[in-house]
Design a protein around this motif. Structure first.
Motif, PDB file in Angstrom:
ATOM      1  N   PRO A   1       6.398  -1.651  -2.777  1.00 30.24           N
ATOM      2  CA  PRO A   1       8.010  -1.582  -2.480  1.00 30.24           C
ATOM      3  C   PRO A   1       7.946  -2.424  -0.884  1.00 30.24           C
ATOM      4  CG  PRO A   1       7.593   0.466  -2.812  1.00 30.24           C
ATOM      5  CD  PRO A   1       5.666  -0.222  -3.503  1.00 30.24           C
ATOM      6  N   GLY A   2       6.757  -2.088   0.021  1.00 30.52           N
ATOM      7  CA  GLY A   2       6.468  -2.790   1.426  1.00 30.52           C
ATOM      8  C   GLY A   2       4.701  -3.308   1.836  1.00 30.52           C
ATOM      9  N   VAL A   3       5.120  -4.643   2.533  1.00 36.66           N
ATOM     10  CA  VAL A   3       3.943  -4.495   2.964  1.00 36.66           C
ATOM     11  C   VAL A   3       3.611  -5.245   4.466  1.00 36.66           C
ATOM     12  CG1 VAL A   3       2.412  -6.747   2.884  1.00 36.66           C
ATOM     13  CG2 VAL A   3       3.309  -5.882   0.446  1.00 36.66           C
ATOM     14  N   SER A   4       3.146  -5.009   5.411  1.00 44.72           N
ATOM     15  CA  SER A   4       2.467  -4.751   6.440  1.00 44.72           C
ATOM     16  C   SER A   4       1.579  -5.923   6.919  1.00 44.72           C
ATOM     17  CB  SER A   4       2.786  -4.195   7.931  1.00 44.72           C
ATOM     18  OG  SER A   4       2.793  -4.424   9.302  1.00 44.72           O
ATOM     19  N   ILE A   5       1.850  -7.206   7.730  1.00 44.87           N
ATOM     20  CA  ILE A   5       0.427  -7.460   7.541  1.00 44.87           C
ATOM     21  C   ILE A   5       0.113  -8.802   8.949  1.00 44.87           C
ATOM     22  CG2 ILE A   5       1.515 -10.126   7.000  1.00 44.87           C
ATOM     23  CD1 ILE A   5      -0.918 -11.457   6.280  1.00 44.87           C
ATOM     24  N   ALA A   6      -0.855  -8.679  10.578  1.00 40.18           N
ATOM     25  CA  ALA A   6      -1.077  -9.053  11.310  1.00 40.18           C
ATOM     26  C   ALA A   6      -2.250 -10.212  11.075  1.00 40.18           C
ATOM     27  CB  ALA A   6      -1.061  -8.167  12.719  1.00 40.18           C
TER      28      ALA A   6
ATOM     29  N   ALA B   1       2.487 -10.548  13.797  1.00 38.18           N
ATOM     30  CA  ALA B   1       2.736  -9.558  13.039  1.00 38.18           C
ATOM     31  C   ALA B   1       4.278 -10.082  12.069  1.00 38.18           C
ATOM     32  CB  ALA B   1       2.733  -8.403  13.381  1.00 38.18           C
ATOM     33  N   ALA B   2       4.360  -9.352  11.103  1.00 39.63           N
ATOM     34  CA  ALA B   2       5.201  -8.961  10.150  1.00 39.63           C
ATOM     35  C   ALA B   2       5.659  -8.113   9.338  1.00 39.63           C
ATOM     36  CB  ALA B   2       5.875 -10.591   9.628  1.00 39.63           C
ATOM     37  N   GLY B   3       6.810  -7.126   8.734  1.00 42.82           N
ATOM     38  CA  GLY B   3       6.893  -6.306   7.782  1.00 42.82           C
ATOM     39  C   GLY B   3       7.485  -6.950   6.986  1.00 42.82           C
ATOM     40  N   TYR B   4       7.427  -6.877   5.300  1.00 40.74           N
ATOM     41  CA  TYR B   4       8.185  -6.975   4.419  1.00 40.74           C
ATOM     42  C   TYR B   4       8.413  -5.844   3.609  1.00 40.74           C
ATOM     43  CZ  TYR B   4       5.722 -11.969   6.020  1.00 40.74           C
ATOM     44  OH  TYR B   4       5.486 -12.561   6.412  1.00 40.74           O
TER      45      TYR B   4
ATOM     46  N   ALA C   1      -5.365  -8.064   8.993  1.00 43.79           N
ATOM     47  CA  ALA C   1      -5.237  -6.922   8.455  1.00 43.79           C
ATOM     48  C   ALA C   1      -4.107  -7.214   7.521  1.00 43.79           C
ATOM     49  CB  ALA C   1      -5.075  -5.396   9.787  1.00 43.79           C
ATOM     50  N   ALA C   2      -3.590  -6.170   6.843  1.00 37.83           N
ATOM     51  CA  ALA C   2      -2.528  -6.114   6.106  1.00 37.83           C
ATOM     52  C   ALA C   2      -2.645  -5.203   5.194  1.00 37.83           C
ATOM     53  CB  ALA C   2      -1.985  -7.205   5.017  1.00 37.83           C
ATOM     54  N   MET C   3      -1.254  -3.965   5.042  1.00 34.82           N
ATOM     55  CA  MET C   3      -1.394  -2.715   4.603  1.00 34.82           C
ATOM     56  C   MET C   3      -0.347  -2.546   3.225  1.00 34.82           C
ATOM     57  SD  MET C   3      -2.017  -0.691   8.897  1.00 34.82           S
ATOM     58  CE  MET C   3      -2.758   1.099   7.925  1.00 34.82           C
ATOM     59  N   THR C   4      -0.243  -1.532   2.575  1.00 34.69           N
ATOM     60  CA  THR C   4       1.231  -1.312   1.659  1.00 34.69           C
ATOM     61  C   THR C   4       1.223  -0.219   1.389  1.00 34.69           C
ATOM     62  OG1 THR C   4      -0.510  -1.306  -0.914  1.00 34.69           O
ATOM     63  CG2 THR C   4       0.448  -3.425   0.493  1.00 34.69           C
ATOM     64  N   ASN C   5       2.343   0.175   1.023  1.00 30.90           N
ATOM     65  CA  ASN C   5       2.923   1.945   0.897  1.00 30.90           C
ATOM     66  C   ASN C   5       2.661   1.687  -1.185  1.00 30.90           C
ATOM     67  OD1 ASN C   5       5.215  -0.064   0.641  1.00 30.90           O
ATOM     68  ND2 ASN C   5       6.235   1.583   1.231  1.00 30.90           N
ATOM     69  N   SER C   6       1.312   1.199  -1.483  1.00 27.47           N
ATOM     70  CA  SER C   6       1.474   1.423  -3.016  1.00 27.47           C
ATOM     71  C   SER C   6      -0.148   0.975  -3.273  1.00 27.47           C
ATOM     72  CB  SER C   6       2.776  -0.046  -3.147  1.00 27.47           C
ATOM     73  OG  SER C   6       1.493  -0.100  -5.364  1.00 27.47           O
ATOM     74  N   GLU C   7       0.105   2.428  -4.424  1.00 28.53           N
ATOM     75  CA  GLU C   7      -1.603   2.193  -4.948  1.00 28.53           C
ATOM     76  C   GLU C   7      -2.422   0.640  -5.779  1.00 28.53           C
ATOM     77  OE1 GLU C   7      -1.472   5.650  -7.546  1.00 28.53           O
ATOM     78  OE2 GLU C   7      -0.730   6.856  -5.580  1.00 28.53           O
ATOM     79  N   ASP C   8      -0.979   0.145  -6.078  1.00 31.03           N
ATOM     80  CA  ASP C   8      -1.165  -1.209  -6.989  1.00 31.03           C
ATOM     81  C   ASP C   8      -0.740  -2.373  -6.110  1.00 31.03           C
ATOM     82  OD1 ASP C   8      -1.652  -0.208  -9.752  1.00 31.03           O
ATOM     83  OD2 ASP C   8       0.627  -0.953 -10.274  1.00 31.03           O
ATOM     84  N   GLY C   9      -0.891  -1.788  -4.745  1.00 31.16           N
ATOM     85  CA  GLY C   9      -0.857  -3.147  -3.936  1.00 31.16           C
ATOM     86  C   GLY C   9      -2.504  -4.003  -3.831  1.00 31.16           C
TER      87      GLY C   9
END
Length: 460
Positions: free
Chosen positions: A40-45, A55-58, A337-345
């Protein structure tokens, strides 16, 4: 340097096959990968030691009140928590509160580490940080808010705890075994040594000095900013009940953060390793990203890739509902750095990290072929013979047929049929050494005084 000019095109054409390290023609945009893996969501900096950050969010945060992900959206930082906790522990070492090589029994007052027979082994802070203390093999999955045990209950395996008691199960210092239990003991040790709750200690010791304003180890943190938190998801896009799980093992996996905050820490460590940090001294920073086991991949709270020209350090993370990474390439002074709100990231994050590797790893000059031919010895008289055939390097390991190595522009050579990278490195005027890398582990072979025998049968 305008990172957006680099990264907007890169995120529009991510490589989907990253294991070889080579760019393949099979590419996809970040938005396509999010759809494929139902992330659903990804953030990267992206940031530089000079202070520049992009930095940006998707995508979206998820849940009934889902909102767009922004650079300020907090995610579970998962095992990157260990990296941040280790930085705090080293600051206590620097202040003389702790010592890396003292028995942790000197600091623990609320609980004591025992083996299966009830004996107290000698374990050091260094071993906890490096996952070499040999403690219980544990991965923490978190709890519903009304079922979360205390840290002491986690250590004892009591109450509502779903993991076994933390015990010494391997010979301390003998080998690397990654386990969250090392950092649960570290958390209790830091609390006992300072008399301060862990989340408060880390706030004043690390988060505030590093300007990680959108980060906290406090498990109430996401409730204090519900519209600025990404809610976790299982594979396939199913939401985590309640949005996320509580992690009483906060040093091991309980940090909430943003990619911008995470790379601030890695850039501070990079500055410290160059002697330019006001927080951590150079020697301790260097220890942090020096492998504690020869040929290993882990320093003090830090995942290490020490390939020449491709050095990077940082940490990855996986919690129920979240995946993430934060790395710095010290030779270029750049962190991603990058972060997702999914275990399938993971697949998506691997593509982002591969793009960063290609962009920020520094190349090395390939050694002249005539200077690297000959026999090298890996270990126990395991010979590797390097020769030149028709202008190409051939590689013959013990009892194996020779193969022609594939030359890469960055000075690497790749085995055509195996997961094997070869480099030839030289220090000052010394002979070249041969560096082998397999499955993330680096080994070194040194020149032999014996002449190699021909791998081909003698005609007679």
């Amino acid at each position: 340097m305008d990172f957006s000019q680099d990264w907007v095109p890169l995120l529009g054409q991510l490589d989907r096959h990253v294991s070889s390290g080579r760019l393949s023609p099979d590419t996809a945009a970040l938005s396509d990968l999010m759809s494929i893996y139902q992330v659903p969501g990804v953030s990267i900096a992206v940031g530089h030691v000079s202070g520049r950050v992009w930095a940006a969010g998707y995508g979206v945060t998820g849940g009934e009140t889902s909102t767009p992900v922004t650079a300020g959206t907090a995610f579970a930082a998962c095992s990157i928590s260990k990296h941040v906790a280790a930085f705090g522990a080293l600051l206590l070492v620097q202040d003389g509160v702790l010592d890396l090589d003292t028995d942790i029994g000197e600091y623990l007052t609320s609980w004591q580490l025992l083996d299966r027979e009830g004996q107290q082994p000698r374990v050091t802070l260094r071993q906890l940080l490096a996952h070499t203390a040999g403690l219980s093999d544990t991965w923490y999955r978190g709890y519903a808010a009304d079922r979360a045990p205390s840290l002491l209950q986690v250590l004892e395996g009591s109450g509502s705890t779903t993991t076994p008691p933390v015990r010494s199960t391997l010979l301390p210092g003998s080998r690397f075994r990654y386990s969250g239990s090392h950092y649960s003991v570290l958390q209790q040790l830091m609390v006992d040594a300072t008399g301060t709750p862990f989340e408060d200690l880390m706030q004043t010791l690390v988060l505030e000095p590093v300007a990680m304003a959108d980060s906290s180890f406090d498990q109430q943190f996401p409730h204090q900013r519900p519209h600025l938190v990404a809610r976790g998801h299982h594979g396939g896009g199913t939401g985590i009940p309640g949005g996320w799980r509580v992690q009483p093992e906060t040093a091991a996996g309980g940090l909430w953060s943003t990619p911008t905050d995470l790379l601030r820490l890695d850039l501070e460590i990079a500055r410290a390793a160059s002697g330019d940090s006001k927080l951590l001294d150079r020697d301790l920073a260097t220890e942090m990203w020096t492998s504690q086991i020869p040929g290993g991949i882990y320093g003090l709270g830090t995942e290490v890739d020490d390939r020449a020209g491709r050095r990077r350090f940082g940490h990855t993370g996986l919690n129920v509902g979240y995946t993430c990474f934060s790395y710095v390439w010290p030779d270029s002074g750049t962190a991603v750095a990058a972060m997702t709100n999914s275990e399938d990231g993971w697949e998506l994050l691997a593509s982002i990290r591969a793009a960063a590797d290609r962009r920020y790893a520094t190349s090395i000059t390939a050694a002249p072929l005539s200077d690297v031919t000959g026999r090298y010895v890996l270990h126990d008289d395991y010979p590797i013979d390097i020769a030149v055939t028709n202008g190409q390097l051939t590689f013959a390991a013990a009892a194996q047929q020779p193969v022609v190595l594939l030359a890469d522009p960055d000075g690497r050579y790749l085995h055509p049929g195996l997961d094997l990278e070869v480099r030839f490195l030289q220090t000052n005027d010394q002979p070249y050494i041969l560096e082998l890398r397999q499955e993330g582990v680096t080994q070194t072979a040194t020149p032999s005084t014996r002449q190699p025998e021909s791998p081909y049968p003698t005609q007679g």
